[in-house]
Design a protein around this motif. Structure first.
Motif, mmCIF file in Angstrom:
data_model
loop_
_atom_site.group_PDB
_atom_site.id
_atom_site.type_symbol
_atom_site.label_atom_id
_atom_site.label_comp_id
_atom_site.label_asym_id
_atom_site.label_seq_id
_atom_site.Cartn_x
_atom_site.Cartn_y
_atom_site.Cartn_z
ATOM 1 N N SER A 1 13.963 -2.753 10.896
ATOM 2 C CA SER A 1 15.255 -3.256 10.410
ATOM 3 C C SER A 1 15.259 -3.359 8.889
ATOM 4 N N GLU A 2 14.133 -3.768 8.314
ATOM 5 C CA GLU A 2 14.019 -3.831 6.847
ATOM 6 C C GLU A 2 14.105 -2.426 6.239
ATOM 7 N N PHE A 3 13.471 -1.466 6.897
ATOM 8 C CA PHE A 3 13.523 -0.089 6.400
ATOM 9 C C PHE A 3 14.951 0.441 6.435
ATOM 10 N N ILE B 1 10.864 5.449 -13.088
ATOM 11 C CA ILE B 1 9.877 4.389 -12.953
ATOM 12 C C ILE B 1 9.099 4.543 -11.645
ATOM 13 N N GLY B 2 9.666 5.279 -10.689
ATOM 14 C CA GLY B 2 8.951 5.567 -9.452
ATOM 15 C C GLY B 2 7.663 6.332 -9.699
ATOM 16 N N GLY B 3 7.629 7.082 -10.776
ATOM 17 C CA GLY B 3 6.421 7.810 -11.131
ATOM 18 C C GLY B 3 5.400 6.944 -11.849
ATOM 19 N N ILE B 4 5.747 5.669 -12.042
ATOM 20 C CA ILE B 4 4.872 4.727 -12.743
ATOM 21 C C ILE B 4 4.306 3.681 -11.779
ATOM 22 N N VAL B 5 5.160 3.132 -10.914
ATOM 23 C CA VAL B 5 4.747 2.032 -10.036
ATOM 24 C C VAL B 5 4.787 2.472 -8.566
ATOM 25 N N PRO B 6 4.016 1.792 -7.700
ATOM 26 C CA PRO B 6 3.950 2.166 -6.281
ATOM 27 C C PRO B 6 5.121 1.612 -5.473
ATOM 28 N N TYR B 7 6.326 2.054 -5.799
ATOM 29 C CA TYR B 7 7.519 1.539 -5.127
ATOM 30 C C TYR B 7 7.474 1.919 -3.654
ATOM 31 N N MET B 8 7.663 0.926 -2.775
ATOM 32 C CA MET B 8 7.521 1.113 -1.332
ATOM 33 C C MET B 8 8.465 2.168 -0.776
ATOM 34 N N TYR B 9 7.972 2.897 0.196
ATOM 35 C CA TYR B 9 8.698 3.936 0.930
ATOM 36 C C TYR B 9 9.053 5.133 0.054
ATOM 37 N N GLY B 10 8.523 5.163 -1.159
ATOM 38 C CA GLY B 10 8.854 6.258 -2.072
ATOM 39 C C GLY B 10 7.642 7.049 -2.501
ATOM 40 N N SER B 11 6.572 7.031 -1.717
ATOM 41 C CA SER B 11 5.321 7.656 -2.164
ATOM 42 C C SER B 11 5.518 9.120 -2.566
ATOM 43 N N PHE C 1 8.705 -6.466 -0.037
ATOM 44 C CA PHE C 1 8.964 -5.657 1.152
ATOM 45 C C PHE C 1 8.411 -6.277 2.435
ATOM 46 N N ASN C 2 8.072 -7.551 2.359
ATOM 47 C CA ASN C 2 7.703 -8.328 3.550
ATOM 48 C C ASN C 2 6.531 -7.720 4.318
ATOM 49 N N LEU C 3 5.516 -7.273 3.598
ATOM 50 C CA LEU C 3 4.378 -6.634 4.256
ATOM 51 C C LEU C 3 3.513 -7.629 5.028
ATOM 52 N N GLY C 4 3.690 -8.919 4.762
ATOM 53 C CA GLY C 4 3.002 -9.920 5.561
ATOM 54 C C GLY C 4 3.417 -9.838 7.026
ATOM 55 N N LYS C 5 4.662 -9.522 7.274
ATOM 56 C CA LYS C 5 5.164 -9.360 8.659
ATOM 57 C C LYS C 5 4.451 -8.202 9.344
ATOM 58 N N PHE D 1 1.360 -4.521 -9.289
ATOM 59 C CA PHE D 1 2.585 -4.241 -8.546
ATOM 60 C C PHE D 1 2.361 -4.220 -7.040
ATOM 61 N N ASP D 2 1.093 -4.093 -6.599
ATOM 62 C CA ASP D 2 0.808 -4.244 -5.169
ATOM 63 C C ASP D 2 1.244 -5.633 -4.712
ATOM 64 N N PHE D 3 0.894 -6.633 -5.507
ATOM 65 C CA PHE D 3 1.256 -8.019 -5.207
ATOM 66 C C PHE D 3 2.770 -8.189 -5.199
ATOM 67 N N VAL D 4 3.448 -7.618 -6.183
ATOM 68 C CA VAL D 4 4.902 -7.745 -6.303
ATOM 69 C C VAL D 4 5.610 -7.132 -5.101
#
Length: 287
Positions: free
Chosen positions: A206-208, A137-147, A271-275, A263-266
């Motif tokens: 710390s999240e990473f 599914i990583g090849g389908i959606v923009p899962y964070m830190y997995g580009s 992944f707390n990108l607002g921080k 999925f950008d929104f999700v």
């Protein structure tokens, strides 16, 4: 004279992974299962199950060629199923990516299956066999830190698509498995990874760290996954894309019917990108 028994070759069968589960499922179903292990990996988990195994590094052309000789001798020149399962991950932000590490990952995740098909295609064609490519599914959606990992799997998906078309007149079936999160130890070699000093993502350090050291809770049991994938691979008319594993149903639905940036929104929230945005605004003001 018809052949009595089928042969299935699965790459990447180290202990605790999907490959081990797949090769044991083929064995359970009466298929002569053949596993591969890296030169340094333990073999007791396969030997105890009575499974034939060989050493293989899919990034080494010579070991692929040598394995081909061994398989031809064992099977009489036929291979009914090839499962390209060997794979590694690399967790990092896209802008902090070490390209040399990514080259190694692509060599395993994408060029490994290419090498295997290049050298084994004739005995698969001879058997009117099946090639199974383990995607994600990583090849389908923009899962964070997995580009980079996501890119390797997306490339595998599209290579597999064309392979399916090209092999169809030769009576060879090709299945692309879109895997959800399965309970394996694939993350074990990435737990040490940290953001580089001075990274723009340092506010999320710390999240990473928690992300790379996580133990996923909502995963599919790898033996349940193997049972379904193996069953699909032995069908006379398997699915071109076989989605299976945790989160695949919902991801397939939203990838089909939602807008492209859904999925950008999700993941922005997950992944707390607002921080990170707030930290960047503060940095710009201070500058």
């Amino acid at each position: 004279m018809p052949r009595v028994r089928k042969f299935a070759l699965v790459t990447g069968c180290g202990q605790g992974g999907i490959g081990e589960a797949l090769v044991k499922e083929y064995n359970r179903r009466g298929v002569h299962a053949i596993a591969t292990l890296l030169p340094f990996e333990e073999s007791e988990h396969l030997a105890e199950a009575g499974i034939t195994w060989y050493r293989l590094d899919v990034t080494d052309e010579n070991t692929v060629i040598e394995l081909k000789r061994e398989i031809q001798s064992l099977t009489g020149g036929f291979l009914d199923v090839l499962v390209n399962c060997a794979g590694i991950c690399y967790t990092m932000t896209a802008i902090d990516t070490n390209v040399n590490s990514v080259k190694r990952m692509f060599d395993v995740n994408l060029f490994g299956p290419m090498r295997m098909v290049h050298h084994f295609h004739d005995i698969i064609i001879k058997a009117s066999g099946t090639i199974v490519n383990i995607g994600s599914i990583g090849g389908i959606v923009p899962y964070m830190y997995g580009s980079s990992y996501n890119a390797s799997k997306a490339a595998l998906h599209h290579w597999s698509n064309t392979l399916r078309l090209e092999m169809s007149p030769l009576d060879v079936k090709v299945i692309t498995v879109i895997s959800g999160e399965v309970g394996t130890n694939i993350l074990k070699n990435d737990t040490h990874r940290a953001l580089p000093e001075g990274s723009y993502y340092s506010p999320l350090a710390s999240e990473f760290k928690a992300h790379v050291q996580r133990v996923p809770s909502k995963t599919t049991d790898r033996f349940d996954y193997a049972s379904n994938v193996v069953a699909q691979s032995l069908r006379a008319s398997p699915k071109a894309w076989f989605w299976y594993g945790s989160a695949t149903t919902i991801i397939r639905f939203f990838d089909t019917f939602a807008w492209r940036t859904f999925f950008d929104f999700v993941f922005y929230r997950e992944f707390n990108l607002g921080k990170l945005r707030a930290a960047n605004v503060t940095r710009l003001k201070q500058a």
